[in-house]
Structures are given as C-alpha cells and as structure tokens.
Design an enzyme around this catalytic site. Sequence first.
Site, PDB file in Angstrom:
ATOM      1  N   GLU A 182       0.835  -1.197   0.000  1.00  0.00           N
ATOM      2  CA  GLU A 182       0.000   0.000   0.000  1.00  0.00           C
ATOM      3  C   GLU A 182       0.874   1.254   0.000  1.00  0.00           C
ATOM      4  OE1 GLU A 182      -2.917  -0.738   3.145  1.00  0.00           O
ATOM      5  OE2 GLU A 182      -4.056  -2.027   1.791  1.00  0.00           O
TER       6      GLU A 182
HETATM    7  C1  HEC Z   1      -3.341   1.128  -1.520  1.00  0.00           C
HETATM    8  C2  HEC Z   1      -4.687   1.164  -1.052  1.00  0.00           C
HETATM    9  C3  HEC Z   1      -4.975   1.638   0.335  1.00  0.00           C
HETATM   10  C4  HEC Z   1      -4.416   2.673   1.044  1.00  0.00           C
HETATM   11  C5  HEC Z   1      -3.334   3.630   0.607  1.00  0.00           C
HETATM   12  C6  HEC Z   1      -5.096   2.723   2.308  1.00  0.00           C
HETATM   13  N1  HEC Z   1      -6.035   1.745   2.378  1.00  0.00           N
HETATM   14 FE1  HEC Z   1      -7.326   1.410   3.899  1.00  0.00          FE
HETATM   15  N2  HEC Z   1      -7.860  -0.316   3.048  1.00  0.00           N
HETATM   16  C7  HEC Z   1      -7.456  -0.777   1.822  1.00  0.00           C
HETATM   17  C8  HEC Z   1      -7.866  -2.145   1.672  1.00  0.00           C
HETATM   18  C9  HEC Z   1      -7.603  -3.025   0.457  1.00  0.00           C
HETATM   19  C10 HEC Z   1      -8.516  -2.501   2.877  1.00  0.00           C
HETATM   20  C11 HEC Z   1      -9.075  -3.878   3.245  1.00  0.00           C
HETATM   21  C12 HEC Z   1      -7.926  -4.716   3.766  1.00  0.00           C
HETATM   22  C13 HEC Z   1      -8.388  -5.953   4.478  1.00  0.00           C
HETATM   23  O1  HEC Z   1      -9.532  -5.986   4.934  1.00  0.00           O
HETATM   24  O2  HEC Z   1      -7.593  -6.884   4.619  1.00  0.00           O
HETATM   25  C14 HEC Z   1      -8.522  -1.322   3.709  1.00  0.00           C
HETATM   26  C15 HEC Z   1      -9.162  -1.223   4.949  1.00  0.00           C
HETATM   27  C16 HEC Z   1      -9.307  -0.036   5.670  1.00  0.00           C
HETATM   28  C17 HEC Z   1     -10.212   0.177   6.770  1.00  0.00           C
HETATM   29  C18 HEC Z   1     -11.192  -0.842   7.362  1.00  0.00           C
HETATM   30  C19 HEC Z   1     -12.615  -0.532   6.985  1.00  0.00           C
HETATM   31  C20 HEC Z   1     -13.540  -1.633   7.399  1.00  0.00           C
HETATM   32  O3  HEC Z   1     -14.725  -1.383   7.545  1.00  0.00           O
HETATM   33  O4  HEC Z   1     -13.075  -2.770   7.570  1.00  0.00           O
HETATM   34  C21 HEC Z   1     -10.031   1.461   7.195  1.00  0.00           C
HETATM   35  C22 HEC Z   1     -10.752   2.155   8.341  1.00  0.00           C
HETATM   36  C23 HEC Z   1      -8.987   2.022   6.371  1.00  0.00           C
HETATM   37  N3  HEC Z   1      -8.595   1.103   5.425  1.00  0.00           N
HETATM   38  C24 HEC Z   1      -8.443   3.291   6.523  1.00  0.00           C
HETATM   39  C25 HEC Z   1      -7.253   3.698   5.891  1.00  0.00           C
HETATM   40  C26 HEC Z   1      -6.404   4.779   6.312  1.00  0.00           C
HETATM   41  C27 HEC Z   1      -6.665   5.648   7.531  1.00  0.00           C
HETATM   42  C28 HEC Z   1      -5.370   4.853   5.429  1.00  0.00           C
HETATM   43  C29 HEC Z   1      -4.174   5.753   5.444  1.00  0.00           C
HETATM   44  C30 HEC Z   1      -3.372   5.788   6.641  1.00  0.00           C
HETATM   45  C31 HEC Z   1      -5.595   3.827   4.444  1.00  0.00           C
HETATM   46  N4  HEC Z   1      -6.720   3.116   4.772  1.00  0.00           N
HETATM   47  C32 HEC Z   1      -4.799   3.617   3.320  1.00  0.00           C
HETATM   48  C33 HEC Z   1      -6.764  -0.046   0.875  1.00  0.00           C
HETATM   49  C34 HEC Z   1      -5.981   1.056   1.202  1.00  0.00           C
END
Ligand code: HEC
Lengths: 320, 320
Positions: free
Chosen positions: A114
């Site tokens: 990521e």
């Molecule tokens: C490159 C893509 C990417 C980036 C950059 C990213 N995310 Fe995510 N995010 C995802 C993905 C894919 C998942 C699901 C992963 C899993 O469930 O294993 C996720 C899951 C989440 C969730 C969980 C939501 C739920 O209901 O389960 C949250 C909250 C979240 N991210 C917040 C953030 C925050 C805050 C940042 C920055 C610090 C961030 N993400 C950066 C792709 C990204």
Amino acid sequence: VLFTGALGASSVRNEPIQPIEPAEVTDPAKVQLGKKLFFEPRLSRSGFISCNSCHNLSRGGSDNLRTSIGHNWQEGPINSPTVLNSSLNLAQFWDGRAETLQEQAGGPIENPMEMAFTHELAVEVLASIPGYVELFVDVYGTDQIDIDMVTEAIAAFEETLVTPNSRFDYWLRGDDDVLTAEELAGYQLFKSSGCVACHNGPNAGGTSFQRMGVVEPYQTDNPAEGRVAVTGKDADRFSFKVPSLRNVELTYPYFHDGAADTLEEAVDIMGRLQLGRVYTEEETAQIVAFLKTLTGEQPRIQLPILPPSGPTTPRPQPFD
Amino acid sequence: VLFTGALGASSVRNEPIQPIEPAEVTDPAKVQLGKKLFFEPRLSRSGFISCNSCHNLSRGGSDNLRTSIGHNWQEGPINSPTVLNSSLNLAQFWDGRAETLQEQAGGPIENPMEMAFTHELAVEVLASIPGYVELFVDVYGTDQIDIDMVTEAIAAFEETLVTPNSRFDYWLRGDDDVLTAEELAGYQLFKSSGCVACHNGPNAGGTSFQRMGVVEPYQTDNPAEGRVAVTGKDADRFSFKVPSLRNVELTYPYFHDGAADTLEEAVDIMGRLQLGRVYTEEETAQIVAFLKTLTGEQPRIQLPILPPSGPTTPRPQPFD
Ligand code: HEC
Ligand code: HEC
Ligand code: HEC
Ligand code: HEC
Ligand SMILES: [Ca+2]
Ligand SMILES: [Ca+2]
Ligand SMILES: [Ca+2]
Ligand SMILES: [Mg+2]
C-alpha cells in the site's frame, strides 16, 4: 411526553436497522489534523499515495476498483472497503484483525503493498515539516511526534465520516412519504427473506462475521480466507465481516474480491448463496431500490491545504 | 479622481509585478462540472488517476515530485507545473505547445504516460453515468457529450484557481507594513539584479519563453529541449516558459527537471546561470524571504461528490 430535540427516540420505528447519528466533534483541532494526515501523500514512500487514494471521499470512501492500486502499481489482495461509517463496525478489515480505527490506521502506512513506508520514516517526515509540528503542538502539547498521535488523529477524523439523513433514515424516523412503494417493498423483502439476520444495526452490517456462502459455496480466485486468519479456528474459514450496506450504491464493485460490478448481481448472489433463494427480476429491483435509499449525506470536506516540506524533509523516491 | 471599488488602480504601486485579481465566476454550473471532472479518476484508463493526482490542490497545484507518476507507475518526462494561476500564463506546458487551458486539458487524458485513456473512451464513460449526463444537459443543453465540452468545463474550473491576496499583493496595493525589512530587501535585490526581466507580470513569470542557462549552461540528464519542439527554431533550443513564482514556496522541487529541492538552491542557480551573479548567503535568504510573500490564498475547494457509475459504464482495467 414532549421532546425538545427535533427527533426524539420515540419517533424512531422499531426496526432492525437504526438511523445514523451525525458526528459530534469534541476536539476540532485533532479532527483537522487527522484530515490533513488522511490526505497526506508524504505518509507514503512515493509521496504519491494517501489514505484518500484508496478511500476517496469523492467516491463514497472507496476506490471503486476490484482490488486497489498500491505502491509501484502493485495489485492489492482485496477490495478496499469504505471508510464511511467504519467507526460503527465491530472491528476493522474484512477479517476484523484491527480492533479499532486507530489500530487500523497504522497498517497501510507500513504495508509494502500500500503506502510502503515505515512508521519511523513517516514520523521523521512529519517532524521535519514546520507546519505539522505546530499542529501537533496545538493538539498534543508537544513537538515530539509519535506514530500513536498520527493514528489517533486520523481515527478522530474518520469518526466524523458518518453519513446521516439518508432517505431510509427519514423513514426510520417516522416520515411515511419519503420512500416509494417499490423501495418499501424492497425493504419488506429484505427483512422477510432474512437479509437482516446479517445486515442489521445502524450500519446495516458491521455487527458480526459471517460465512460467505452459507447455502452454496462462493466461487472466487481470491485466496483470502477471512476471519480464520485472526482466530485460527477452522469454523471461521471464509467468514468475513458483514459489510455495511450504507452508501452501497457508491461502493461498487462488491464483495471482498470486488467481483460483482452491480447491486443487482450482488443481491442475486446473496439471495442464492446466503439464503438459498432465487429472486425474480422484479424482487431484485425492489431490493436494489431499497439499498439505494441507504445513501446518506456525504461528509462535506473542505480540501485541506497541506503544509510545505521543510529544508530537512526527506524527499520521496518513487522510482528507486 | 474617486474610486468606488475597494482597490482602485491608483492604489497599486507601479511595479513590474502586479496583484492577482480574484476570479469572477460567470457560469457557476460549468465551473462545478469542471471541478468534478478535475477530480475524476474515471477519465483515466486505470480509474485511479485524475488531474488532481498530479496537480494536487492540497499542495499548491502540483505533485511535489521530480517528475510525475503516471499510468502503471510510469516515470514522467518533466516536472509537473502548478495549475494555480495557469490561466495567467501566455501559453500552457513548459514549451508552450498548448495555446489555451482548454487545448491543454485534452492532452493528459490520452497521454499514455499520464492517464493513458482516449477521448472516445472518456466520453463514453461520462455518457454512461446518469449523474454526469444531467450535469452536461444543465450546462450545455444537450446529452450528446463531446470532448470539447469536457475540456471547456475543466478549463472553466481552472480559471477559478487563482491565488489573490498574497502578502506581496497587499504591499503592491499600498500596505507598507505588511513586508518585513528582509522581504523588502529581497524584492529590491530581485529587481535590481535583473530577475524581473523574466519574472514579471501578475504571475511573476509566464509572460515569455527564455533560455535556461544564459550565462552558463544548465547541467541536466533530462532530455527536454523546450520551445524548439514547438517552433523548430534552433535559437529556441533549451528555452522554456518562464515559470510563475506565485506560490513557489509550495511547488518544489524546481526547474523543468525538478532537480532543485529548495528555493535557496533554485535562487542560487538562477543567479549564476541567468545573471552571472553569485549571491551571498544573506542575499539568497532575502530573495527567498521575498519569494515566500508570493504565496496567496489557496482556492477553497469543497471536495466534489462524484456521481456513481451506471450499469453500462465500462469498468476500469488497471492491471491489464
Ligand atoms: C493502496 C490502497 C490503500 C491505502 C493507501 C489505504 N487503504 Fe485502507 N484499506 C485498503 C484495503 C484493500 C482494505 C481492506 C484490507 C483488508 O480488509 O484486509 C482497507 C481497509 C481499511 C479500513 C477498514 C474498513 C472496514 O470497515 O473494515 C479502514 C478504516 C482504512 N482502510 C483506513 C485507511 C487509512 C486511515 C489509510 C491511510 C493511513 C488507508 N486506509 C490507506 C486499501 C488502502
Ligand atoms: C448469513 C449472512 C448474510 C446474509 C443472510 C446476507 N448477507 Fe449480504 N453479506 C454477508 C457477507 C459476509 C458479505 C461479504 C461477503 C464477501 O465480501 O465475501 C455480504 C455482502 C453483501 C453485499 C456486498 C456489500 C459490499 O460492499 O461488498 C450486499 C449488497 C449484500 N450483502 C446484500 C445482501 C442482501 C440483499 C441479502 C439478502 C438477500 C444479504 N446480503 C444476506 C452476509 C450476509
Ligand atoms: C500523470 C501526471 C499528470 C496528470 C494526470 C495530469 N497532468 Fe497536467 N501536467 C503534468 C506535467 C508533467 C505537465 C508538464 C508537461 C509539459 O510541460 O510538457 C503538466 C502540465 C499541465 C498544465 C500546464 C501548466 C503550465 O503552466 O504550463 C496544465 C494547465 C495541466 N497540466 C492541467 C492538467 C489537467 C486539466 C489534467 C487532467 C485532465 C492534468 N493536467 C493531468 C502532469 C500531469
Ligand atoms: C533570462 C531569464 C531569467 C532570469 C533573468 C531569471 N529567471 Fe528564473 N527562470 C527562468 C526560466 C526559463 C526558468 C525555468 C527554467 C527551467 O525550469 O529549466 C526559471 C525558473 C526559476 C525558478 C524555479 C521555478 C519553478 O517553479 O521551477 C525560480 C525560483 C526562479 N526562476 C527565480 C529566479 C530568480 C530569483 C532570479 C534572479 C536571480 C531569476 N529567476 C532570474 C528565467 C529567468
Ligand atoms: Ca466495494
Ligand atoms: Ca496565448
Ligand atoms: Ca515544481
Ligand atoms: Mg471493537
């Protein structure tokens, strides 16, 4: 009994889904800092990817891709869930491996797929930016930034990302005219056929982990195994956090592998795999019409202005 | 003579740099449409890259990378200039190959290094999104979207991206107390040593093409040859559009190759290469202090909410 607020509890219907309440901001400075950090590409190794890249607040808080594009254009393993209303979920990630939003926020920064950075470097970058140091002093009373402050501020911002006042919420609060006959029929079918067993609570989901493919197995090439990764229990294999259906109109494609492009497809699959029920085209249309009433007011976000890097700020190296 | 406006022309000092005027929005619906399109990743093949990816309005309208990251993480050929105040430049791009903002806006969408799409596909995507069709009908009175409408709306939005009311503009308008002695000394030096020969007009630049390396050649690995690509004239080899110095504090790194990380470095190079003059550390600090007074009010952008894709919208294929 007389209520002084506009919407007393007694005006809410007794339904398995409850209205979303507007966010109460108790620490606006922390929320503002968290907003900047949410939009901050310098938390990534490339200086290009921010939380908002994959949780685009212009697009219902996700990226509308099957699986995400990460550092160096790597293909992510799983569909990006929305950050909208995620504070209402019992845990974070599809498998619930993070208990809280704060715990979650540390993950993507150092995930090589990521943002591909480290907590140490992220903190070093922020500490070298005079405009950030000032904000951390305001919020935390110290210029010694640490990663817990960073993730706490991001979580505080995320807690404000709720979407109240959907048409369905108006209906829940007693307005009889706000839903069409088709939408109401869709909701009745959603309840009577058993969808609410899993999609319930204010988030219409997010209250439990459930097997994907109860009646019939789900066919996918995606290797994710869900909750078993956290509990180690065989019974949790292929069990995922039930996603919220709030704003589901905006968060296509659907399922943990992003394989369903449309709500029609997703509803059809849910009916067959979770309930052993094949809906007619009309029934599917009714349920889809109901699901679209769950689109709430999107958070009004004033684009943050990020403070410029300082003379000692490490420069991003996106191509090394 | 009496002026009725708050700031009559007579209250502006007679200087080679003039104040930036606030934008006058004549067609707000077109500007709002253009804003959505500027933030629209579905104008790219991947569904991930928008104009704002490389011209981030949280960051002074550029990406703060040496050269940009484009489709499939390709390394771009040249530093991304800011879109702020770009309507005030005599032409667009480092070599001025686009006459107008509208002409420019068609470029990145079909540039295989940037958004890697085609105009046909971009229009097909927009035409398949009910929420966009509605907006085009409002603005253009037809649901037959074409690429000229798309680029015109983007240009209309970009025309609003001006940054008035910098501290230097207050000074230009007659406020004597708004600049420090160091900043004023920096401006005097900027004028007296000859920087204003090239960096002049309301944009403190953008009024001409000039050779990079007048007194001494500029050393770079970047193969860009500048204006000669447009005119075919040998005399224009290594001549570039003089960049605006408005908000230059925010638009690091500097020069067409993005090789200078700091303003100190850029000023030192300009002094030596363009004027044959080596500034003392104190003089450089004075000029840098002056340059920072050119940071204006950043456009206040309410993050647009993008309409969801429709059932027939082609889905992005970022990894094919
Ligand atoms: C490159 C893509 C990417 C980036 C950059 C990213 N995310 Fe995510 N995010 C995802 C993905 C894919 C998942 C699901 C992963 C899993 O469930 O294993 C996720 C899951 C989440 C969730 C969980 C939501 C739920 O209901 O389960 C949250 C909250 C979240 N991210 C917040 C953030 C925050 C805050 C940042 C920055 C610090 C961030 N993400 C950066 C792709 C990204
Ligand atoms: C036994 C529990 C259960 C039942 C019953 C159930 N769901 Fe689900 N639902 C889930 C789980 C778990 C997922 C996530 C599956 C995945 O992504 O692999 C899901 C996903 C969805 C999604 C996709 C959401 C997204 O953002 O990806 C929709 C839409 C949906 N359900 C609607 C329904 C409808 C409509 C019904 C009734 C026909 C229903 N569900 C019945 C557990 C259930
Ligand atoms: C992948 C990065 C990237 C994307 C995406 C991108 N640009 Fe650019 N933009 C650049 C670069 C690099 C240049 C300089 C190219 C040159 O001068 O040869 C540029 C130049 C410009 C300029 C000229 C500014 C000036 O003063 O010369 C404008 C205006 C502009 N882009 C607007 C846009 C718009 C509108 C979009 C979306 C339709 C867009 N850009 C998409 C990287 C990008
Ligand atoms: C003969 C014309 C000329 C003179 C004189 C000149 N400049 Fe420049 N300036 C340019 C050109 C052309 C560029 C772009 C060069 C490039 O990117 O290759 C530039 C770029 C810059 C930049 C980087 C802007 C950016 O966004 O990349 C700064 C800062 C700057 N000049 C400041 C100054 C200062 C300070 C002086 C006086 C010491 C000065 N210039 C004198 C033509 C000139
Ligand atoms: Ca999704
Ligand atoms: Ca012109
Ligand atoms: Ca630059
Ligand atoms: Mg919990």
